[in-house]
Design a protein around this motif. Structure first.
Motif, PDB file in Angstrom:
ATOM      1  N   LYS A  63      33.254  -8.357   3.269  1.00 17.03           N
ATOM      2  CA  LYS A  63      34.185  -7.878   4.286  1.00 17.03           C
ATOM      3  C   LYS A  63      34.122  -8.753   5.536  1.00 17.03           C
ATOM      4  N   ASP A  64      32.918  -9.151   5.933  1.00 15.48           N
ATOM      5  CA  ASP A  64      32.785 -10.024   7.093  1.00 15.48           C
ATOM      6  C   ASP A  64      33.555 -11.328   6.889  1.00 15.48           C
ATOM      7  N   ILE A  65      33.396 -11.911   5.696  1.00 19.32           N
ATOM      8  CA  ILE A  65      34.079 -13.182   5.410  1.00 19.32           C
ATOM      9  C   ILE A  65      35.591 -12.993   5.490  1.00 19.32           C
ATOM     10  N   VAL A  66      36.053 -11.857   4.943  1.00 22.25           N
ATOM     11  CA  VAL A  66      37.497 -11.597   4.954  1.00 22.25           C
ATOM     12  C   VAL A  66      37.996 -11.439   6.391  1.00 22.25           C
ATOM     13  N   TYR A  67      37.260 -10.701   7.217  1.00 21.68           N
ATOM     14  CA  TYR A  67      37.670 -10.528   8.619  1.00 21.68           C
ATOM     15  C   TYR A  67      37.698 -11.869   9.358  1.00 21.68           C
ATOM     16  N   LEU A  81      37.242 -20.481   3.826  1.00 17.06           N
ATOM     17  CA  LEU A  81      38.299 -21.489   3.954  1.00 17.06           C
ATOM     18  C   LEU A  81      39.500 -21.119   3.092  1.00 17.06           C
ATOM     19  N   SER A  82      39.229 -20.755   1.814  1.00 18.44           N
ATOM     20  CA  SER A  82      40.327 -20.407   0.908  1.00 18.44           C
ATOM     21  C   SER A  82      41.090 -19.196   1.414  1.00 18.44           C
ATOM     22  N   LEU A  83      40.338 -18.189   1.866  1.00 10.50           N
ATOM     23  CA  LEU A  83      40.990 -16.965   2.334  1.00 10.50           C
ATOM     24  C   LEU A  83      41.864 -17.244   3.551  1.00 10.50           C
ATOM     25  N   ALA A  84      41.372 -18.077   4.459  1.00 15.08           N
ATOM     26  CA  ALA A  84      42.169 -18.386   5.648  1.00 15.08           C
ATOM     27  C   ALA A  84      43.482 -19.041   5.231  1.00 15.08           C
ATOM     28  N   LEU A  85      43.415 -19.979   4.285  1.00 18.37           N
ATOM     29  CA  LEU A  85      44.634 -20.646   3.822  1.00 18.37           C
ATOM     30  C   LEU A  85      45.582 -19.648   3.171  1.00 18.37           C
ATOM     31  N   ARG A  86      45.003 -18.689   2.450  1.00 19.49           N
ATOM     32  CA  ARG A  86      45.808 -17.671   1.786  1.00 19.49           C
ATOM     33  C   ARG A  86      46.428 -16.731   2.832  1.00 19.49           C
ATOM     34  N   PHE A  87      45.670 -16.407   3.885  1.00 17.36           N
ATOM     35  CA  PHE A  87      46.137 -15.431   4.872  1.00 17.36           C
ATOM     36  C   PHE A  87      47.187 -15.991   5.829  1.00 17.36           C
ATOM     37  N   ILE A  88      47.125 -17.295   6.104  1.00 16.68           N
ATOM     38  CA  ILE A  88      48.027 -17.830   7.132  1.00 16.68           C
ATOM     39  C   ILE A  88      49.498 -17.498   6.829  1.00 16.68           C
ATOM     40  N   GLU A 143      33.831 -29.047   1.301  1.00 19.51           N
ATOM     41  CA  GLU A 143      33.102 -28.180   0.373  1.00 19.51           C
ATOM     42  C   GLU A 143      32.051 -28.946  -0.427  1.00 19.51           C
ATOM     43  N   ARG A 144      32.343 -30.215  -0.726  1.00 21.95           N
ATOM     44  CA  ARG A 144      31.369 -31.001  -1.480  1.00 21.95           C
ATOM     45  C   ARG A 144      30.162 -31.388  -0.631  1.00 21.95           C
ATOM     46  N   ARG A 145      30.312 -31.316   0.697  1.00 18.14           N
ATOM     47  CA  ARG A 145      29.246 -31.824   1.559  1.00 18.14           C
ATOM     48  C   ARG A 145      28.468 -30.723   2.271  1.00 18.14           C
ATOM     49  N   ILE A 146      28.660 -29.471   1.887  1.00 15.27           N
ATOM     50  CA  ILE A 146      27.952 -28.422   2.634  1.00 15.27           C
ATOM     51  C   ILE A 146      26.809 -27.820   1.839  1.00 15.27           C
ATOM     52  N   GLY A 147      26.471 -28.446   0.716  1.00 13.38           N
ATOM     53  CA  GLY A 147      25.375 -27.932  -0.109  1.00 13.38           C
ATOM     54  C   GLY A 147      24.067 -27.805   0.660  1.00 13.38           C
ATOM     55  N   TRP A 148      23.799 -28.773   1.548  1.00 12.92           N
ATOM     56  CA  TRP A 148      22.541 -28.777   2.299  1.00 12.92           C
ATOM     57  C   TRP A 148      22.396 -27.545   3.190  1.00 12.92           C
ATOM     58  N   MET A 149      23.516 -26.894   3.502  1.00 17.29           N
ATOM     59  CA  MET A 149      23.450 -25.774   4.447  1.00 17.29           C
ATOM     60  C   MET A 149      22.628 -24.615   3.899  1.00 17.29           C
ATOM     61  N   ARG A 150      22.484 -24.606   2.567  1.00 20.81           N
ATOM     62  CA  ARG A 150      21.647 -23.585   1.945  1.00 20.81           C
ATOM     63  C   ARG A 150      20.242 -23.598   2.570  1.00 20.81           C
ATOM     64  N   VAL A 151      19.784 -24.817   2.918  1.00 21.30           N
ATOM     65  CA  VAL A 151      18.447 -24.976   3.494  1.00 21.30           C
ATOM     66  C   VAL A 151      18.315 -24.189   4.800  1.00 21.30           C
ATOM     67  N   ILE A 152      19.389 -24.170   5.603  1.00 21.42           N
ATOM     68  CA  ILE A 152      19.294 -23.437   6.872  1.00 21.42           C
ATOM     69  C   ILE A 152      19.798 -21.999   6.726  1.00 21.42           C
ATOM     70  N   VAL A 206      22.501 -20.803   5.153  1.00 21.19           N
ATOM     71  CA  VAL A 206      23.938 -20.551   5.099  1.00 21.19           C
ATOM     72  C   VAL A 206      24.393 -20.798   3.671  1.00 21.19           C
ATOM     73  N   ASN A 207      25.078 -19.830   3.083  1.00 15.03           N
ATOM     74  CA  ASN A 207      25.529 -19.988   1.704  1.00 15.03           C
ATOM     75  C   ASN A 207      26.854 -20.754   1.655  1.00 15.03           C
ATOM     76  N   PRO A 208      26.846 -21.966   1.080  1.00 10.49           N
ATOM     77  CA  PRO A 208      28.069 -22.777   1.048  1.00 10.49           C
ATOM     78  C   PRO A 208      29.224 -22.078   0.333  1.00 10.49           C
ATOM     79  N   ALA A 209      28.904 -21.254  -0.681  1.00 11.31           N
ATOM     80  CA  ALA A 209      29.964 -20.552  -1.418  1.00 11.31           C
ATOM     81  C   ALA A 209      30.741 -19.630  -0.486  1.00 11.31           C
ATOM     82  N   LYS A 210      30.041 -19.066   0.493  1.00 11.41           N
ATOM     83  CA  LYS A 210      30.720 -18.171   1.436  1.00 11.41           C
ATOM     84  C   LYS A 210      31.640 -18.946   2.364  1.00 11.41           C
ATOM     85  N   ILE A 211      31.224 -20.159   2.727  1.00 13.48           N
ATOM     86  CA  ILE A 211      32.093 -20.989   3.560  1.00 13.48           C
ATOM     87  C   ILE A 211      33.355 -21.354   2.782  1.00 13.48           C
TER      88      ILE A 211
END
Lengths: 186, 199, 224
Positions: free
Chosen positions: A4-8, B140-147, B120-129, B131-136
């Motif tokens: 939900k956070d990601i969607v928001y 991104l995809s959702l924003a493109l879909r929502f616009i 997307e290909r370059r954010i794999g390292w973020m897992r180390v800090i 941050v889950n790259p899959a969520k990023i």
């Protein structure tokens, strides 16, 4: 961070893009055209809170950087970040972060006036703190000159802060997002 | 994705990977600040214009990249003229124009979708800090879909408010749009979870 | 088989379902009821989108409270508004999404996307922007996205409510031809006539549970 956070976050990046579709309105007296779009970070912060608000605006900036024409007037791409207003744009995530933090902190007894105050600090303070030095550096002005040249935008920023606060307070009543997080019910 | 400032052409610059273009832009842009001389800077500016020819970007589109902020160039030029001299003013302005044109060239020759793939290909390292790259990627995809969806809902709401003479009121438009899209967001989050999203 | 055992569901102080017990084993089951009768919440219980306040929902031996992953693999869910279900900007990305979540290898995903699209003649739309499709096409894409994951049960929440008559018929045919068990929440009484079982919700409870001809006749009677 939940789905939900990601969607928001994605939603408010898109909402910020959508307000860019509103045509700029000319300011009374000075006639300087003001884009409504910088209301985006205020809405994101006041409605989503600090973390999600910040990320939504960061996402918006990234989408502009990769070349999507999301800024008012259809601008986008790397070139935008070399323009005179780049400092203002880069301030958006921080504005959302600050306004969101304050709104969350005072959520229980939040009033319209408080929200307006936080939004004004964001829209006038943080925005100019980043926008003016950038503009000064770019145009070779000193800070005072740059600040004077940005005075034209102050009335518009005040208007946007007030508008955003009205909207945020209405959303807080009918569809609160921050509250649900603090007291997860369903 | 047709959305974007991208100009489709067949050219070696178009074929270059997005990541390399951005890297060259960053290094080249920084290097521009080390150039001390007007003549060299004008040569670089000319070379940049040649790059537009190579990329087969029409002159009109190139000029359009600079036009909105011509007044700034004039300001900078005049200001530097007073504080330094013509040669320095000319160098500062041509450096700025070159920088802007190079940055725009990357955007004009790279589709936004390719740029996003490159991210997307370059954010794999973020897992180390943490941050889950899959969520990023999902964001991104959702924003493109929502616009386009949010834009459509906005125009629907404005239409509805027109009947009441409120189509220009930011509050009367933004508030219903936000409430409607927040409800939509809850459904979308449900739909994502229903399809077993588990990054 | 889906078993609902003494399930109650509350939102804060609002009661949505009260002590509902059902065993769903038929191939075509319809859920009917007025707005606010609890039928949509009931549908969401079946794949764990909603967890019961009291009682349990068990799908093939898996409890929705404990085995969320297994449940989502087994029970697909089609939402009323396909706009809210299609998550990705391009059609094939959207179909691939659920398959990626199943951790399938890329070439298998590719093949299953092709299969899913060709089932309803949608291959031409593979690279289309999702928002450019018509309402009926979007609903078919949404259904294809769910079917590509090969669930054993498909729950459809008012899948035809937002569609025009022609697309309603098309979706009805699609549901009719599903190999899976389908549980359909609907206001559209006509297309429920050849179902195996119709369950009517009213005031948070099941009030009618019968074959379509009997159940629908009694339901219409109750309404008038």
């Amino acid at each position: 961070m939940s789905t939900k956070d990601i969607v928001y976050i994605a939603l408010f990046a898109a909402v910020t893009a959508a307000v860019g579709l509103f045509p700029p309105f000319p300011l009374p007296v000075t006639g300087v055209p003001i884009s409504v779009q910088s209301i985006g970070p205020l809405l994101a912060g006041t409605i989503l809170g600090a973390r999600r608000g910040f990320l939504s605006q960061l996402l918006f900036v990234v989408l502009v950087a990769v070349g999507l024409p999301l800024l008012a007037g259809g601008r986008g791409g790397f070139g935008v970040f070399l323009g005179p207003s780049a400092g203002y744009l880069l301030a958006w995530p921080l504005i959302a972060l600050f306004v969101g933090y304050m709104v969350e902190r005072y959520w229980r007894n939040l009033t319209l006036l408080k929200t307006i105050a936080f939004s004004l600090i964001g829209a006038l303070g943080i925005s100019n703190l980043m926008g003016i030095p950038w503009m000064a550096a770019l145009l070779g002005l000193n800070l005072v000159e740059a600040a004077i040249s940005s005075l034209a935008f102050v009335p518009g920023d005040i208007a946007k802060a007030i508008l955003a606060s009205f909207i945020a307070m209405a959303v807080r009543c009918s569809y609160p997002i921050i509250e649900r997080e603090k007291a997860p019910a369903t | 994705m047709s959305l974007g400032n991208y100009v489709h052409r067949e050219s070696p610059i178009h074929r270059m990977p997005a990541g390399s273009k951005v890297l060259i832009l960053v290094i080249g842009g920084t290097a521009l600040f080390l150039v001390p001389d007007l003549l060299i800077m004008i040569t670089i500016l000319a070379a940049t214009i040649v790059l537009y020819r190579v990329a087969r970007i029409p002159m009109g589109i190139m000029v359009a990249q600079v036009r909105p902020i011509v007044w700034i160039f004039v300001l900078i030029f005049v200001f530097q003229l007073f504080t330094r001299d013509v040669a320095f003013a000319g160098m500062v302005v041509s450096r700025f124009v070159a920088l802007l044109l190079l940055a725009s060239l990357v955007t004009l020759t790279t589709p936004a979708s390719e740029m996003i793939d490159a991210i997307e290909r370059r954010i794999g390292w973020m897992r180390v800090i943490g941050v889950n790259p899959a969520k990023i990627s999902l964001g991104l995809s959702l924003a493109l879909r929502f616009i386009p969806v949010v834009a459509k809902i906005t125009s629907e709401v404005r239409e509805a408010q027109r009947a009441r003479g409120l189509e220009w009121s930011v509050i009367a438009v933004a508030l219903p749009v936000i409430i409607r899209t927040l409800k939509m967001a809850d459904d979308v989050a449900n739909a994502i979870d229903a399809r077993g999203y588990d990054p | 088989m889906i078993e609902i055992r003494n399930v109650s569901l509350n939102y804060d102080s609002l009661s949505v379902l009260r002590d509902v017990s059902l065993t769903l084993s038929e191939k075509r089951i319809a859920i009917v009821g007025s707005n606010g009768s609890g039928k949509s919440s009931f549908a969401r219980l079946l794949n764990g989108l909603q967890l019961p306040t009291e009682g349990t929902v068990v799908v093939d031996g898996f409890d929705t409270k404990k085995d969320g992953k297994q449940i989502r693999k087994r029970v697909g869910f089609v939402f009323q508004n396909p706009d809210n279900q299609i998550v990705f900007p391009v059609v094939d990305e959207d179909l691939a999404f659920g398959l990626k979540n199943l951790k399938l290898p890329p070439e298998v995903i590719e093949q299953k996307v092709t299969e899913a699209l060709s089932r309803y003649d949608l291959l031409a739309f593979r690279k289309h922007a999702s928002h450019h499709l018509s309402g009926g096409q979007k609903q078919l894409i949404a259904i294809s996205g769910v079917l590509a994951m090969e669930p054993r049960y498909v729950v459809l929440d008012e899948p035809t409510t937002l569609l025009d008559l022609r697309n309603k018929r098309r979706i009805a045919e699609v549901i009719d031809s599903l190999e899976q068990t389908a549980i359909v929440v609907s206001h559209d009484l006509d297309f429920l006539r050849n179902f195996d079982r119709v369950i009517v919700f009213e005031d948070c409870r099941v009030v009618i549970d019968d074959t379509p001809s009997t159940a629908l006749a009694r339901y219409v009677e109750r309404l008038s």
